[in-house]
Scaffold this active site. Structure first.
Site, PDB file in Angstrom:
ATOM      1  N   ALA A  90       0.848  -1.201   0.000  1.00  0.00           N
ATOM      2  CA  ALA A  90       0.000   0.000   0.000  1.00  0.00           C
ATOM      3  C   ALA A  90       0.877   1.242   0.000  1.00  0.00           C
ATOM      4  O   ALA A  90       2.048   1.195   0.378  1.00  0.00           O
ATOM      5  CB  ALA A  90      -0.910   0.018   1.232  1.00  0.00           C
ATOM      6  N   TYR A 107      -5.771  -5.516   2.923  1.00  0.00           N
ATOM      7  CA  TYR A 107      -5.688  -4.832   4.216  1.00  0.00           C
ATOM      8  C   TYR A 107      -6.041  -3.362   4.057  1.00  0.00           C
ATOM      9  O   TYR A 107      -5.511  -2.673   3.185  1.00  0.00           O
ATOM     10  CB  TYR A 107      -4.292  -5.014   4.821  1.00  0.00           C
ATOM     11  N   ASP A 112      -8.254   2.184   9.549  1.00  0.00           N
ATOM     12  CA  ASP A 112      -9.201   2.986  10.319  1.00  0.00           C
ATOM     13  C   ASP A 112      -9.427   4.362   9.699  1.00  0.00           C
ATOM     14  O   ASP A 112     -10.421   5.030  10.010  1.00  0.00           O
ATOM     15  CB  ASP A 112      -8.688   3.163  11.751  1.00  0.00           C
ATOM     16  N   TYR A 116      -5.206   9.764   1.729  1.00  0.00           N
ATOM     17  CA  TYR A 116      -4.867   8.370   2.038  1.00  0.00           C
ATOM     18  C   TYR A 116      -6.124   7.574   2.389  1.00  0.00           C
ATOM     19  O   TYR A 116      -6.369   6.491   1.838  1.00  0.00           O
ATOM     20  CB  TYR A 116      -3.878   8.320   3.197  1.00  0.00           C
TER      21      TYR A 116
END
Length: 297
Positions: free
Chosen positions: A69, A108, A111, A135
Protein backbone atom coordinates in the site's frame (compact mmCIF):
# COMPACT_ATOMS: atom_id res chain seq x y z
CA UNK A 1 -2.22 -23.48 -1.93
CA UNK A 2 0.02 -20.93 -3.64
CA UNK A 3 -0.26 -17.40 -2.21
CA UNK A 4 1.04 -14.38 -4.10
CA UNK A 5 2.06 -11.93 -1.38
CA UNK A 6 2.54 -8.27 -2.24
CA UNK A 7 4.49 -5.90 0.01
CA UNK A 8 6.66 -8.63 1.51
CA UNK A 9 9.12 -6.01 2.78
CA UNK A 10 6.52 -4.11 4.82
CA UNK A 11 5.54 -4.50 8.46
CA UNK A 12 2.49 -6.67 7.83
CA UNK A 13 3.81 -8.25 4.64
CA UNK A 14 7.00 -9.54 6.25
CA UNK A 15 5.08 -11.12 9.15
CA UNK A 16 2.65 -12.70 6.67
CA UNK A 17 5.61 -14.12 4.76
CA UNK A 18 7.07 -15.65 7.91
CA UNK A 19 3.73 -16.99 9.14
CA UNK A 20 1.91 -18.28 6.07
CA UNK A 21 4.86 -20.29 4.76
CA UNK A 22 4.44 -22.86 7.53
CA UNK A 23 1.49 -24.52 5.81
CA UNK A 24 1.25 -22.83 2.40
CA UNK A 25 3.47 -21.92 -0.51
CA UNK A 26 4.16 -18.18 -0.39
CA UNK A 27 5.49 -16.21 -3.38
CA UNK A 28 6.90 -13.02 -1.82
CA UNK A 29 6.94 -9.92 -4.00
CA UNK A 30 8.17 -6.34 -3.60
CA UNK A 31 7.99 -3.29 -5.83
CA UNK A 32 11.61 -3.71 -7.00
CA UNK A 33 12.44 -7.37 -6.27
CA UNK A 34 14.81 -6.46 -3.44
CA UNK A 35 16.25 -8.95 -0.97
CA UNK A 36 14.54 -8.83 2.42
CA UNK A 37 16.62 -10.00 5.39
CA UNK A 38 18.80 -11.92 2.95
CA UNK A 39 15.83 -13.58 1.26
CA UNK A 40 14.94 -12.97 -2.37
CA UNK A 41 11.63 -11.64 -3.64
CA UNK A 42 10.02 -11.24 -7.06
CA UNK A 43 9.54 -7.80 -8.57
CA UNK A 44 5.84 -6.91 -8.68
CA UNK A 45 5.38 -3.20 -9.31
CA UNK A 46 1.82 -2.13 -8.52
CA UNK A 47 2.50 1.18 -10.25
CA UNK A 48 3.09 -0.66 -13.54
CA UNK A 49 -0.17 -2.15 -14.82
CA UNK A 50 1.60 -4.19 -17.51
CA UNK A 51 3.99 -5.71 -14.98
CA UNK A 52 1.09 -6.61 -12.72
CA UNK A 53 -0.74 -8.44 -15.52
CA UNK A 54 2.38 -10.32 -16.66
CA UNK A 55 3.34 -11.43 -13.16
CA UNK A 56 -0.19 -12.53 -12.27
CA UNK A 57 -0.31 -14.80 -15.30
CA UNK A 58 3.23 -16.10 -14.76
CA UNK A 59 2.85 -16.84 -11.05
CA UNK A 60 -0.69 -18.25 -11.39
CA UNK A 61 -1.55 -18.04 -7.68
CA UNK A 62 -4.44 -19.67 -5.87
CA UNK A 63 -4.80 -16.68 -3.54
CA UNK A 64 -3.64 -13.07 -3.70
CA UNK A 65 -2.71 -11.52 -0.37
CA UNK A 66 -2.30 -7.78 -0.88
CA UNK A 67 -0.25 -6.28 1.94
CA UNK A 68 1.27 -3.56 -0.25
CA UNK A 69 0.00 0.00 0.00
CA UNK A 70 0.90 3.65 -0.23
CA UNK A 71 1.09 4.52 3.47
CA UNK A 72 2.79 7.96 3.58
CA UNK A 73 -0.33 9.58 5.03
CA UNK A 74 0.78 13.22 4.94
CA UNK A 75 2.67 12.95 1.66
CA UNK A 76 -0.44 11.53 0.01
CA UNK A 77 -2.10 14.94 0.35
CA UNK A 78 0.09 16.14 -2.54
CA UNK A 79 0.94 12.74 -4.10
CA UNK A 80 -2.69 12.04 -4.94
CA UNK A 81 -2.26 10.12 -8.20
CA UNK A 82 0.28 7.63 -6.87
CA UNK A 83 -1.70 7.01 -3.69
CA UNK A 84 -4.81 6.30 -5.76
CA UNK A 85 -2.93 4.06 -8.20
CA UNK A 86 -1.39 1.87 -5.48
CA UNK A 87 -4.31 1.82 -3.05
CA UNK A 88 -7.25 1.68 -5.46
CA UNK A 89 -6.47 1.10 -9.15
CA UNK A 90 -3.98 -1.72 -8.53
CA UNK A 91 -6.45 -3.34 -6.13
CA UNK A 92 -9.14 -3.21 -8.81
CA UNK A 93 -6.74 -4.77 -11.32
CA UNK A 94 -5.85 -7.69 -9.05
CA UNK A 95 -9.51 -8.12 -8.08
CA UNK A 96 -10.47 -8.45 -11.74
CA UNK A 97 -7.87 -11.18 -12.15
CA UNK A 98 -9.27 -12.98 -9.11
CA UNK A 99 -12.82 -12.72 -10.45
CA UNK A 100 -11.83 -14.11 -13.83
CA UNK A 101 -9.82 -16.96 -12.30
CA UNK A 102 -12.28 -17.54 -9.41
CA UNK A 103 -9.63 -16.86 -6.76
CA UNK A 104 -9.71 -15.47 -3.23
CA UNK A 105 -8.16 -12.06 -2.56
CA UNK A 106 -7.08 -10.83 0.87
CA UNK A 107 -6.67 -7.09 1.31
CA UNK A 108 -5.69 -4.83 4.22
CA UNK A 109 -7.36 -1.51 4.87
CA UNK A 110 -7.37 1.09 7.61
CA UNK A 111 -9.20 2.99 10.32
CA UNK A 112 -8.66 6.12 8.20
CA UNK A 113 -11.78 5.25 6.18
CA UNK A 114 -13.71 6.62 9.18
CA UNK A 115 -13.89 10.27 10.21
CA UNK A 116 -13.59 9.53 13.90
CA UNK A 117 -14.95 12.87 15.07
CA UNK A 118 -16.75 12.86 18.44
CA UNK A 119 -17.13 9.08 18.32
CA UNK A 120 -17.77 7.39 21.69
CA UNK A 121 -17.96 3.69 20.81
CA UNK A 122 -16.05 1.28 18.57
CA UNK A 123 -16.59 1.38 14.82
CA UNK A 124 -18.43 -1.60 13.31
CA UNK A 125 -17.98 -2.87 9.79
CA UNK A 126 -21.42 -1.66 8.71
CA UNK A 127 -20.94 1.90 9.97
CA UNK A 128 -20.83 4.53 7.20
CA UNK A 129 -17.31 5.49 6.15
CA UNK A 130 -16.24 9.10 5.73
CA UNK A 131 -12.51 9.43 5.00
CA UNK A 132 -11.02 12.83 5.78
CA UNK A 133 -7.69 12.47 3.97
CA UNK A 134 -6.37 11.51 0.53
CA UNK A 135 -4.87 8.37 2.04
CA UNK A 136 -8.15 7.41 3.69
CA UNK A 137 -10.10 8.06 0.49
CA UNK A 138 -7.67 5.98 -1.58
CA UNK A 139 -8.04 3.06 0.81
CA UNK A 140 -11.82 3.42 0.80
CA UNK A 141 -11.77 3.40 -3.01
CA UNK A 142 -9.67 0.24 -2.93
CA UNK A 143 -12.15 -1.47 -0.63
CA UNK A 144 -15.06 -0.57 -2.90
CA UNK A 145 -13.22 -1.68 -6.03
CA UNK A 146 -12.59 -5.09 -4.49
CA UNK A 147 -16.20 -5.45 -3.35
CA UNK A 148 -17.55 -4.30 -6.74
CA UNK A 149 -15.35 -6.80 -8.60
CA UNK A 150 -17.49 -9.67 -7.39
CA UNK A 151 -14.51 -11.88 -6.54
CA UNK A 152 -14.28 -13.82 -3.31
CA UNK A 153 -12.52 -11.50 -0.87
CA UNK A 154 -11.68 -10.73 2.73
CA UNK A 155 -10.93 -7.11 3.63
CA UNK A 156 -9.19 -6.61 6.97
CA UNK A 157 -9.29 -3.09 8.41
CA UNK A 158 -6.59 -2.54 11.01
CA UNK A 159 -5.03 0.39 12.87
CA UNK A 160 -1.95 1.72 14.65
CA UNK A 161 0.29 -1.03 13.26
CA UNK A 162 3.77 -1.48 14.69
CA UNK A 163 6.57 -4.07 14.59
CA UNK A 164 10.33 -4.20 14.99
CA UNK A 165 10.68 -3.42 11.27
CA UNK A 166 10.38 -0.26 9.18
CA UNK A 167 9.10 3.09 10.45
CA UNK A 168 6.44 3.06 13.17
CA UNK A 169 5.49 4.69 16.48
CA UNK A 170 7.23 2.09 18.66
CA UNK A 171 10.59 2.48 16.95
CA UNK A 172 10.26 6.27 16.79
CA UNK A 173 9.60 6.54 20.53
CA UNK A 174 12.57 4.32 21.41
CA UNK A 175 14.85 6.34 19.15
CA UNK A 176 13.69 9.69 20.55
CA UNK A 177 14.14 8.45 24.10
CA UNK A 178 17.85 8.00 23.47
CA UNK A 179 18.33 11.73 22.88
CA UNK A 180 15.46 13.44 24.73
CA UNK A 181 14.74 13.67 28.46
CA UNK A 182 11.26 15.02 27.77
CA UNK A 183 8.74 14.15 25.06
CA UNK A 184 5.36 15.62 24.14
CA UNK A 185 2.85 13.01 22.92
CA UNK A 186 -0.72 13.45 21.67
CA UNK A 187 -3.31 12.36 24.22
CA UNK A 188 -6.64 13.09 22.49
CA UNK A 189 -6.63 10.40 19.79
CA UNK A 190 -7.97 6.95 20.73
CA UNK A 191 -7.00 3.74 18.98
CA UNK A 192 -5.59 0.25 19.36
CA UNK A 193 -1.88 -0.46 18.89
CA UNK A 194 -1.70 -3.63 16.78
CA UNK A 195 1.38 -5.79 16.32
CA UNK A 196 1.92 -6.84 12.71
CA UNK A 197 2.45 -10.40 13.94
CA UNK A 198 -1.08 -10.42 15.39
CA UNK A 199 -2.46 -9.52 11.97
CA UNK A 200 -0.43 -12.26 10.28
CA UNK A 201 -1.47 -14.99 12.72
CA UNK A 202 -5.12 -13.96 12.53
CA UNK A 203 -4.92 -13.99 8.73
CA UNK A 204 -3.49 -17.52 8.76
CA UNK A 205 -6.39 -18.70 10.94
CA UNK A 206 -8.97 -16.98 8.74
CA UNK A 207 -7.74 -18.94 5.73
CA UNK A 208 -8.88 -22.17 7.38
CA UNK A 209 -12.52 -21.13 6.88
CA UNK A 210 -12.49 -18.16 4.49
CA UNK A 211 -15.70 -16.19 4.26
CA UNK A 212 -16.07 -13.11 2.06
CA UNK A 213 -16.64 -9.80 3.76
CA UNK A 214 -15.17 -6.80 5.52
CA UNK A 215 -13.64 -7.42 8.93
CA UNK A 216 -12.07 -5.27 11.60
CA UNK A 217 -8.79 -6.73 12.83
CA UNK A 218 -6.86 -5.15 15.67
CA UNK A 219 -5.67 -6.20 19.09
CA UNK A 220 -8.10 -5.91 22.00
CA UNK A 221 -8.40 -2.83 24.19
CA UNK A 222 -7.54 0.75 23.32
CA UNK A 223 -5.46 3.71 24.46
CA UNK A 224 -4.10 7.06 23.30
CA UNK A 225 -0.74 7.76 21.69
CA UNK A 226 0.35 9.06 25.10
CA UNK A 227 -0.80 5.83 26.75
CA UNK A 228 0.97 3.80 24.08
CA UNK A 229 4.23 5.73 24.62
CA UNK A 230 3.95 5.35 28.40
CA UNK A 231 3.64 1.59 28.08
CA UNK A 232 6.53 1.43 25.60
CA UNK A 233 8.89 3.19 27.99
CA UNK A 234 7.80 1.16 31.00
CA UNK A 235 8.51 -2.06 29.11
CA UNK A 236 11.76 -0.72 27.61
CA UNK A 237 13.19 -0.03 31.07
CA UNK A 238 11.95 -3.36 32.39
CA UNK A 239 13.77 -5.39 29.72
CA UNK A 240 16.84 -3.20 29.45
CA UNK A 241 16.29 -1.41 26.17
CA UNK A 242 16.46 1.93 28.03
CA UNK A 243 18.21 2.89 31.26
CA UNK A 244 15.50 5.36 32.23
CA UNK A 245 12.18 6.73 30.98
CA UNK A 246 11.88 10.20 29.48
CA UNK A 247 9.33 12.55 31.01
CA UNK A 248 6.09 12.37 29.03
CA UNK A 249 3.90 15.43 28.55
CA UNK A 250 0.35 14.88 27.19
CA UNK A 251 -0.66 17.38 24.52
CA UNK A 252 -3.55 17.95 22.12
CA UNK A 253 -3.59 17.18 18.39
CA UNK A 254 -3.73 20.92 17.75
CA UNK A 255 -0.20 21.23 19.09
CA UNK A 256 1.04 18.78 16.43
CA UNK A 257 -0.62 19.88 13.17
CA UNK A 258 -0.24 17.53 10.20
CA UNK A 259 -1.01 17.78 6.49
CA UNK A 260 -3.55 14.97 6.68
CA UNK A 261 -6.43 14.86 9.15
CA UNK A 262 -6.23 11.94 11.60
CA UNK A 263 -9.34 10.29 13.05
CA UNK A 264 -9.50 11.19 16.74
CA UNK A 265 -11.36 7.94 17.52
CA UNK A 266 -10.04 4.87 15.71
CA UNK A 267 -11.19 2.04 17.95
CA UNK A 268 -12.53 -0.81 15.81
CA UNK A 269 -15.09 -3.39 16.95
CA UNK A 270 -13.57 -6.81 16.10
CA UNK A 271 -16.40 -9.06 17.28
CA UNK A 272 -17.30 -10.06 13.72
CA UNK A 273 -13.78 -11.33 13.02
CA UNK A 274 -13.53 -13.15 16.34
CA UNK A 275 -16.91 -14.82 15.90
CA UNK A 276 -16.56 -15.74 12.23
CA UNK A 277 -13.12 -17.31 12.53
CA UNK A 278 -13.28 -18.44 16.18
CA UNK A 279 -10.24 -16.35 17.10
CA UNK A 280 -9.51 -14.67 20.44
CA UNK A 281 -7.61 -11.48 19.65
CA UNK A 282 -5.00 -10.66 22.33
CA UNK A 283 -4.80 -7.40 24.27
CA UNK A 284 -2.49 -4.74 22.86
CA UNK A 285 -0.44 -4.54 26.06
CA UNK A 286 0.36 -8.26 25.89
CA UNK A 287 1.43 -8.20 22.26
CA UNK A 288 3.50 -5.05 22.76
CA UNK A 289 5.41 -6.87 25.46
CA UNK A 290 6.00 -9.86 23.17
CA UNK A 291 7.20 -7.64 20.33
CA UNK A 292 9.60 -5.71 22.54
CA UNK A 293 11.00 -8.88 24.07
CA UNK A 294 12.02 -9.87 20.55
CA UNK A 295 13.77 -6.51 20.21
CA UNK A 296 15.81 -7.17 23.33
CA UNK A 297 17.27 -10.45 22.06
Amino acid sequence: MKILLTGADGQVGFELWRTLQFNREVIPTTSDGRDVNGMSTIKFDLNDADDVNKKLEAIAPDVICNAAAYTAVDQAETDVDLAHRLNAEAVAQMAEFCRNKKLLMLHYSTDYVFAGNDRKFAWREQDPINPQSVYGQSKADGEQALIDSGCEHMIFRTAWVYSNRRHNFLKTMLKLAQSHDELKVVNDQQGTPTWANTIALATMLSLNIPESGVYHLTAAGHTTWYGFAKRIFEQAVRIGLLDSKPKLIPVSSEQFPTAAIRPNYSVLDCQKFAGTFNVKLPHWQTTLQLCMQRMSL
